[in-house]
Design a protein around this motif. Structure first.
Motif, PDB file in Angstrom:
ATOM      1  N   VAL A   1     -58.703  29.551  83.689  1.00  0.00           N
ATOM      2  CA  VAL A   1     -59.471  28.271  83.891  1.00  0.00           C
ATOM      3  C   VAL A   1     -59.635  27.885  82.264  1.00  0.00           C
ATOM      4  O   VAL A   1     -59.259  26.716  81.698  1.00  0.00           O
ATOM      5  N   THR A   2     -60.453  28.804  81.621  1.00  0.00           N
ATOM      6  CA  THR A   2     -61.027  28.353  80.348  1.00  0.00           C
ATOM      7  C   THR A   2     -59.983  28.585  79.353  1.00  0.00           C
ATOM      8  O   THR A   2     -59.946  27.919  78.157  1.00  0.00           O
ATOM      9  N   LEU A   3     -58.879  29.406  79.588  1.00  0.00           N
ATOM     10  CA  LEU A   3     -57.609  29.586  78.398  1.00  0.00           C
ATOM     11  C   LEU A   3     -56.766  28.095  78.746  1.00  0.00           C
ATOM     12  O   LEU A   3     -56.554  27.585  77.915  1.00  0.00           O
ATOM     13  N   GLY A   4     -56.849  27.541  80.111  1.00  0.00           N
ATOM     14  CA  GLY A   4     -56.452  26.244  80.032  1.00  0.00           C
ATOM     15  C   GLY A   4     -57.100  25.033  79.235  1.00  0.00           C
ATOM     16  O   GLY A   4     -56.583  24.240  78.629  1.00  0.00           O
ATOM     17  N   ALA A   5     -58.378  25.306  79.720  1.00  0.00           N
ATOM     18  CA  ALA A   5     -59.414  24.202  78.822  1.00  0.00           C
ATOM     19  C   ALA A   5     -59.164  24.318  77.214  1.00  0.00           C
ATOM     20  O   ALA A   5     -59.248  23.609  76.335  1.00  0.00           O
ATOM     21  N   LEU A   6     -59.115  25.684  76.670  1.00  0.00           N
ATOM     22  CA  LEU A   6     -58.654  26.020  75.422  1.00  0.00           C
ATOM     23  C   LEU A   6     -57.663  24.910  74.849  1.00  0.00           C
ATOM     24  O   LEU A   6     -57.436  24.340  73.922  1.00  0.00           O
ATOM     25  N   GLY A   7     -56.473  25.294  75.722  1.00  0.00           N
ATOM     26  CA  GLY A   7     -55.524  24.475  75.251  1.00  0.00           C
ATOM     27  C   GLY A   7     -55.366  23.005  75.363  1.00  0.00           C
ATOM     28  O   GLY A   7     -54.804  22.468  74.420  1.00  0.00           O
ATOM     29  N   MET A   8     -56.070  22.510  76.276  1.00  0.00           N
ATOM     30  CA  MET A   8     -56.339  21.223  76.315  1.00  0.00           C
ATOM     31  C   MET A   8     -56.996  20.523  75.208  1.00  0.00           C
ATOM     32  O   MET A   8     -56.777  19.432  74.623  1.00  0.00           O
ATOM     33  N   ALA A   9     -58.201  21.194  75.003  1.00  0.00           N
ATOM     34  CA  ALA A   9     -59.209  20.825  74.115  1.00  0.00           C
ATOM     35  C   ALA A   9     -58.328  20.698  72.297  1.00  0.00           C
ATOM     36  O   ALA A   9     -58.447  19.788  71.487  1.00  0.00           O
ATOM     37  N   GLN A  10     -57.661  22.000  72.246  1.00  0.00           N
ATOM     38  CA  GLN A  10     -56.881  22.100  71.023  1.00  0.00           C
ATOM     39  C   GLN A  10     -55.949  20.862  70.914  1.00  0.00           C
ATOM     40  O   GLN A  10     -55.683  20.295  69.820  1.00  0.00           O
ATOM     41  N   GLY A  11     -55.207  20.811  71.955  1.00  0.00           N
ATOM     42  CA  GLY A  11     -54.126  19.874  72.083  1.00  0.00           C
ATOM     43  C   GLY A  11     -54.607  18.583  71.595  1.00  0.00           C
ATOM     44  O   GLY A  11     -54.030  17.640  70.872  1.00  0.00           O
ATOM     45  N   LEU A  12     -55.499  18.172  72.196  1.00  0.00           N
ATOM     46  CA  LEU A  12     -56.216  16.752  72.068  1.00  0.00           C
ATOM     47  C   LEU A  12     -56.825  16.468  70.799  1.00  0.00           C
ATOM     48  O   LEU A  12     -56.663  15.562  70.059  1.00  0.00           O
ATOM     49  N   ALA A  13     -57.573  17.669  70.153  1.00  0.00           N
ATOM     50  CA  ALA A  13     -57.894  17.574  68.815  1.00  0.00           C
ATOM     51  C   ALA A  13     -56.786  17.398  67.785  1.00  0.00           C
ATOM     52  O   ALA A  13     -57.056  16.602  66.947  1.00  0.00           O
ATOM     53  N   LEU A  14     -55.742  17.855  67.900  1.00  0.00           N
ATOM     54  CA  LEU A  14     -54.661  17.906  66.996  1.00  0.00           C
ATOM     55  C   LEU A  14     -54.063  16.242  67.519  1.00  0.00           C
ATOM     56  O   LEU A  14     -53.306  15.857  66.511  1.00  0.00           O
ATOM     57  N   ALA A  15     -54.068  16.045  68.626  1.00  0.00           N
ATOM     58  CA  ALA A  15     -53.174  14.477  68.962  1.00  0.00           C
ATOM     59  C   ALA A  15     -53.921  13.568  68.276  1.00  0.00           C
ATOM     60  O   ALA A  15     -53.417  12.692  67.672  1.00  0.00           O
ATOM     61  N   ILE A  16     -55.223  13.454  68.538  1.00  0.00           N
ATOM     62  CA  ILE A  16     -56.115  12.184  67.927  1.00  0.00           C
ATOM     63  C   ILE A  16     -56.282  12.251  66.535  1.00  0.00           C
ATOM     64  O   ILE A  16     -56.682  11.132  65.907  1.00  0.00           O
ATOM     65  N   THR A  17     -55.906  13.290  65.693  1.00  0.00           N
ATOM     66  CA  THR A  17     -55.940  13.139  64.326  1.00  0.00           C
ATOM     67  C   THR A  17     -54.601  13.674  63.586  1.00  0.00           C
ATOM     68  O   THR A  17     -54.567  13.664  62.356  1.00  0.00           O
ATOM     69  N   ASP A  18     -53.627  13.640  64.478  1.00  0.00           N
ATOM     70  CA  ASP A  18     -52.094  14.074  63.663  1.00  0.00           C
ATOM     71  C   ASP A  18     -52.340  15.349  62.882  1.00  0.00           C
ATOM     72  O   ASP A  18     -51.598  15.512  62.140  1.00  0.00           O
ATOM     73  N   GLY A  19     -53.294  16.320  63.249  1.00  0.00           N
ATOM     74  CA  GLY A  19     -53.490  17.511  62.677  1.00  0.00           C
ATOM     75  C   GLY A  19     -54.218  17.142  61.164  1.00  0.00           C
ATOM     76  O   GLY A  19     -54.229  18.548  60.532  1.00  0.00           O
ATOM     77  N   ASN A  20     -54.714  16.105  60.922  1.00  0.00           N
ATOM     78  CA  ASN A  20     -55.419  16.093  59.801  1.00  0.00           C
ATOM     79  C   ASN A  20     -56.990  15.923  59.804  1.00  0.00           C
ATOM     80  O   ASN A  20     -57.471  15.801  61.110  1.00  0.00           O
ATOM     81  N   ALA A  21     -57.634  16.267  58.814  1.00  0.00           N
ATOM     82  CA  ALA A  21     -59.177  16.490  58.945  1.00  0.00           C
ATOM     83  C   ALA A  21     -59.541  14.886  58.703  1.00  0.00           C
ATOM     84  O   ALA A  21     -59.084  14.213  58.158  1.00  0.00           O
ATOM     85  N   VAL A  22     -60.698  14.841  59.407  1.00  0.00           N
ATOM     86  CA  VAL A  22     -61.305  13.444  59.453  1.00  0.00           C
ATOM     87  C   VAL A  22     -62.544  13.325  58.256  1.00  0.00           C
ATOM     88  O   VAL A  22     -63.430  14.265  58.522  1.00  0.00           O
ATOM     89  N   SER A  23     -62.376  12.828  57.079  1.00  0.00           N
ATOM     90  CA  SER A  23     -63.529  13.025  56.169  1.00  0.00           C
ATOM     91  C   SER A  23     -64.145  11.362  55.949  1.00  0.00           C
ATOM     92  O   SER A  23     -63.613  10.491  56.797  1.00  0.00           O
ATOM     93  N   GLY A  24     -64.905  11.305  54.969  1.00  0.00           N
ATOM     94  CA  GLY A  24     -65.646  10.146  54.668  1.00  0.00           C
ATOM     95  C   GLY A  24     -66.702   9.943  55.744  1.00  0.00           C
ATOM     96  O   GLY A  24     -66.799   8.625  56.222  1.00  0.00           O
TER      97      GLY A  24
END
Length: 325
Positions: free
Chosen positions: A133-156
């Motif tokens: 379960v938590t491995l799946g959550a890890l994948g979902m969280a990581q994928g969402l973080a990359l998707a909403i940022t295009d893999g870039n850091a959010v600064s400013g």
């Protein structure tokens, strides 16, 4: 039916009871490796370096404290690292979008709580293996973080975040004060509330707890919800340290958190654990990481060192337990 719950590590009066045995791994790192780092790394024994260790450890502690609760229930949560990254990105995007820091923090905590509730429902209500379960959550969280940022850091993120990192209370950095306060809350929750006794009983004697009429699934699921909620809150400390939201910055931190809990003397079996030992474990991991960094050891080899240390501690604990048995 009355339940006799034995609290391993005891309540606060027994805070240091059994310290050498319970925190053998942490003590080994603190008192064996520290002199070695002092000899071979010139900057190790400096005030600035120890402050850096404390600040880095303060974030890890926020993840390791709820991880102790999870492991006490004989469970495992692999999602906090990825969830910390996702919540940090969400918090950063809210700030860039003009949302006030307190509200942005609440949004990040809500995201963390949602993942935690998902994990808790799947593990406690549906009976699915925590690892899966938590491995799946890890994948979902990581994928969402990359998707909403295009893999870039959010600064400013604005001056408030930088001020948070530089703020002090009574001479201590605010981030360290937050970590100390978090330990106090988790200590109270585990050793001074009925919920805490139930958490230990879920791992130690769940059948007796169930027969007494306690809603074991609710307690079990709540542990994972707390883990997610705390990861969301910890994202505030993370972005304060980095002054940005990075989609992969905390990936793998769950490994350090699990290692810290194990080094601190909490077992994966029978609800046997010690919350203050987790603090020692976090400090030990922080010192080990710092010392290896100063010696120029590659990050991947640092993971190898931590893995070997954890396995060694588990083997020693097993031999000691068999000797006592």
């Amino acid at each position: 039916m009355k339940i006799n719950l034995k609290l391993s590590g005891g309540a606060s009066p027994a805070l240091f009871s059994g310290l050498p045995h319970k925190a053998l791994g942490a003590i080994a790192v603190l008192f064996v490796l520290m002199p070695l780092f002092g000899v071979f790394a010139d900057r190790f024994f400096t005030a600035g370096n120890f402050l850096n260790i404390a600040l880095q450890s303060s974030i890890l502690l926020l993840i390791a404290l709820p991880m102790t609760f999870v492991i006490l229930t004989e469970g495992l949560d692999l999602s906090p690292g990825a969830l910390l990254s996702l919540c940090g990105v969400v918090l950063a995007l809210c700030l860039v979008g003009g949302v006030a820091l307190p509200l942005a923090t609440l949004v990040a905590m809500f995201v963390g709580l949602a993942f935690g509730v998902f994990n808790g429902v799947c593990v406690a209500a549906l009976g699915m293996p925590p690892f899966v379960v938590t491995l799946g959550a890890l994948g979902m969280a990581q994928g969402l973080a990359l998707a909403i940022t295009d893999g870039n850091a959010v600064s400013g993120l604005g001056p408030e975040v930088e001020a948070l990192n530089n703020a002090q209370i009574l001479g201590l950095p605010l981030l360290i004060v937050i970590a100390i306060a978090a330990y106090g809350i988790f200590h109270w929750l585990l050793y001074h509330t009925t919920f805490g006794r139930y958490v230990i009983a879920v791992g130690g004697n769940a059948d007796a707890l169930r027969l007494s009429g306690v809603r074991v699934r609710l307690v079990h699921g709540a542990v994972y919800a707390i883990s997610g909620l705390t990861a969301g809150f910890a994202s505030l400390s993370m972005i304060a340290r980095t002054n940005a939201g990075h989609p992969t910055i905390a990936l793998g931190m769950e490994f350090d958190a699990i290692a810290a809990v194990v080094l601190g003397g909490t077992s994966f079996e029978r609800g046997n654990g010690w919350l203050f030992g987790t603090v020692l474990g976090v400090i030990a991991i922080g010192i080990l990481r710092n010392g290896l960094n100063l010696l120029g050891v590659d990050t991947s080899l640092q993971l190898v060192c931590i893995g070997i240390l954890v396995l060694a501690v588990l083997l020693i604990e097993r031999f000691v337990s068999e000797g006592r048995g």
